[in-house]
Design a protein around this motif. Structure first.
Motif: not given
Length: 759
Positions: A50-51, A63, A319, A321-322, A364, A392
């Motif tokens: 992820a990310g 991805i 996380d 950020r995802v 996110y 992202d």
């Protein structure tokens, strides 16, 4: 009991490998490993973290399919075990969803006549997301021989192997290392220079300990391998463990080889069985808060659990950020991008079962807010315009071009016109707050998004002087068959809702935290002048309606289009394309998926039952269900308006989307929105759960004849609430004091008490 926790296959067909790689994917939110068979070269392996995104030579950022750590080859006297070129005598694969473990059994006859049995198990740890492991029990049935185990990490992996024109590699191999025991391969993405280390180690044992007689380490270009030699006796079982570790430079600032080696040694020291047990314990806790139990209907039970298992596997609360992609961590489909699917289809499941995850998913969006602001600026608008497809950083990554079935270039307009994503995210924020009352989130993050999306809508509205109204023209609504339409109701109604909610919440913030309110106005460049303007404009946003005011026109001019009847359905119960009588699809009233009906589900408390019924009946007849997002929504609305017969049919379509591959593309990755829709169908649909305008939980359950009993659990403002429905009663248990409505009547439930209401 065991059976309703397992997804199982007993026949091998290599043409089905890609589909089952998706179904048997093991993920923990941090990463996903597609369910590849080690002993087959046919399929589309995938290792997604992820990310970890990259563009390089691809059309858009996507991805990264990272280096493959799964390769595990077995040789008997130099002959490789490959189930596609040997005689396969026995085959079984089973996903144990209760514990998150994939079991596989193979019995092969080699060209030499030798018969070998291999039993395997694999898990991707929920206890420590950087760990995964596999276990192999090898039994030579009718021979003794020298054998080899080859452990490889493959850095030749590329993206888009099925799309020759867009074949892309997203990383370069930097280095390989011998960990003694174990091997490691370090790579780095081209754009953001993200470093990724995969490390694996193979250990063996029988009653005398280690069985390996020699080990050889080799670096082979972009691959690294270790080869073990050992000798086997007829009829004896030999156990081999494979330990895996994954780290990226997103996780730590330390040198990755050092981190991975230390972690790998710790893992080996703890041992396979201990980590497996810790991993299973996490799954037990997850199931305790999210399981949906259906007695009397095994198909529905296995189906719903599969969807919950894979959806819960796709999220990682640590996380922010995802988020969860449309295909989750299960494949390269939709390039690993995040859509409205997350907030509208998946988020409710987490809001009401695991709010920590819901918060992380919304964070996110907060962490990609600058990208959304850049989108608005590039398009000539103010505020924040969230991308239709996000990777992202929150900038728009929808491809501009695709190809049709004949290979001709086709312009993709969704990234330019599908604006409703802004309100979908705003709604997700409100739904989370309503269910959790997480004031810290709303003060520090949520309000900023609500205000900036409202600011966008204010700049996007177009004034029609002749009609004295505000319009939103040239858009795409949830129904993507119709592009460049004016005044799509879903878009307009939710834009209005978004602006109204932003005004409400800023008043709330002014009371709660005046300093935050002032700094936010300062930061976003807004004042009372803007708020007054929003108020005036939102009351004049145009909503197309039929003359009777009950049937809503999907967009301006929709009722003037050719009304083509759907008359046939395929073996999956899905509509077959009718004769369009020479019309182009966008000139007909046929729709891809619910649009008006979707609006009535999102903002259910704003529409009366008669309006819901009229619109459901009109649009259901015109829906082609060319999206996996579609059946679940019709299932819920069908139950709301009394079309119980179709609701169960749509529910089955939803929960079996991937298991039966009824969209024909399960091999590309999980239909993640459909997994969320499955839970919503069960809980909002059959469970009859909704939240009214007074923020009181309502329960109006109905269960089909084939179900003896139905139980689900939700989290309402920190309290676990368990609802059981059987033939006679509805029982509701709550950990804390709670006010509820059951079939329209008010009840109060005391902490740790159970309310029983006759159906």
């Amino acid at each position: 009991m065991h059976r309703v926790w397992n997804v199982e296959i007993n026949e091998y067909n290599s043409t089905q490998n890609r589909k089952y790689e998706t179904i048997f994917t093991l993920a923990n939110g941090y990463r996903g490993l597609r369910g590849a068979i080690e002993f087959s070269k046919i399929g589309e392996r995938g290792n997604f973290i992820a990310g970890v995104f990259d563009k390089n030579t691809a059309q858009v950022t996507e991805i990264v399919n990272c280096q493959d750590p799964l390769i595990f080859n077995i040789y008997v006297d130099g002959e490789i075990i490959d189930i596609d070129s040997t005689n396969l005598l026995d085959f079984n694969r089973s996903l144990d969803m209760k514990n998150g473990i994939l079991y596989s059994n193979y019995k092969v006859e080699l060209k030499s006549g030798r018969i070998l049995e291999i039993k395997t198990e694999r898990f991707v740890s929920r206890n420590n997301v950087h760990r995964w492991a596999a276990k192999y029990i090898i039994k030579p049935v009718n021979f003794k021989a020298k054998m080899f185990i080859e452990n490889i990490i493959d850095g030749t992996v590329v993206n888009s192997t099925l799309d020759l024109a867009n074949l892309t590699k997203h990383f370069e191999v930097l280095d390989a290392e011998d960990f003694k025991p174990g091997i490691a391969l370090k790579t780095r993405t081209f754009d953001n220079k993200i470093e990724i280390v995969e490390a694996t180690a193979v250990l063996s044992e029988d009653e005398n300990g280690n069985i390996f007689k020699s080990r050889k380490y080799t670096k082979l270009g972009e691959k690294v391998r270790e080869l073990y030699e050992f000798f086997v006796e007829e009829g004896k079982e030999y156990t081999v463990f494979k330990y895996g570790i994954t780290y990226t430079s997103r996780d730590t600032k330390k040198e990755l080889f050092e981190v991975a080696q230390r972690e790998l040694r710790d893992f080996i020291n703890i041992g396979y069985e201990a980590e497996k047990e810790a991993h299973s314990n996490v799954w037990q806790r997850l199931w305790d808060g999210m399981d949906v139990k259906i007695k009397g209907d095994d198909t529905a039970q296995i189906g719903i659990r599969f969807n919950l298992f894979q959806l819960a596997s796709s999220a990682y609360p640590d996380d922010p950020r995802v988020s969860i992609a449309a295909k989750a961590l299960h494949g390269e489909g939709y390039k690993g991008h995040v859509f409205w699917d997350t907030e509208i289809f998946m988020l409710p499941f987490f809001v009401y079962t695991n709010p920590e995850v819901a918060k992380s998913l919304l964070m996110y969006r907060y962490n990609t807010l600058d990208g959304a602001r850049r989108n608005a600026q590039l398009n000539g608008f103010k505020g924040a315009q969230f991308p239709w497809e996000s990777a992202d950083d929150g900038t728009e990554v929808t491809p501009k071009w695709g190809v049709d079935y004949d290979g001709n270039p086709v312009r993709i307009w969704t990234g330019d016109e599908e604006y409703h994503i802004n309100s979908d995210i705003a709604f997700g924020i409100w739904e989370y707050f309503r269910a959790t009352k997480d004031e810290e989130f709303l003060i520090n993050y949520g309000t900023e998004i609500l205000l900036d999306t409202a600011k966008f809508w204010n700049s996007r509205l177009e004034y029609n002087k002749a009609q004295d109204r505000y319009e939103i023209n040239r858009v795409i609504g949830p129904d993507e068959f119709h592009e460049h339409v004016n005044n799509n109701v879903y878009t307009n109604y939710l834009a209005k809702w978004n602006m109204k909610k932003a005004l409400e919440v800023k008043e709330w913030l002014k009371e709660k935290d005046r300093i935050k309110y002032k700094t936010l106005c300062n930061q976003l460049g807004i004042s009372d002048v803007d708020f007054k303007e929003w108020e005036e404009k939102l009351n004049k946003i145009y909503i197309p309606m039929a003359k009777d005011g009950k049937l809503i026109e999907q967009f301006e001019g929709y009722f003037d289009l050719a009304d083509i009847e759907i008359t046939e359905h395929d073996e999956n119960g899905m509509p077959v394309w009718p004769d369009l009588k020479g019309h182009k699809l966008h000139d007909t009233q046929l729709i891809k998926q619910p649009d008006v009906v979707m609006l009535m589900l999102v903002l259910g408390e704003e529409f009366d039952l008669e309006s819901k019924k009229i619109n459901y009946e009109y649009y259901e007849k015109r829906t082609m269900h060319k999206s996996s997002l579609s059946p679940s929504m019709y299932s819920i609305m069908g139950l709301t308006v009394g079309d119980t017969q179709n609701s169960y049919k749509y529910f089955l379509k939803t929960i079996l989307t991937d298991l039966e591959d009824n969209q024909g593309n399960a091999g590309h990755g999980l239909h993640a929105a459909s997994t969320g829709g499955s839970w919503q169908s069960a809980v909002f649909g059959f469970g009859g759960f909704s939240v009214d305008e007074n923020e009181i939980p309502n329960f109006n359950p109905w269960i089909p004849e084939v179900w003896d009993e139905f139980t689900y659990t939700i989290n309402w403002r920190g309290s676990k609430v368990e609802v059981t429905v059987d033939r006679k009663n509805v029982s509701i248990y709550s950990q804390k004091d709670i006010d509820v409505k059951v079939y329209g009547k008010d009840y109060s439930i005391a902490a740790n008490e159970k309310l029983v209401v006759a159906r």
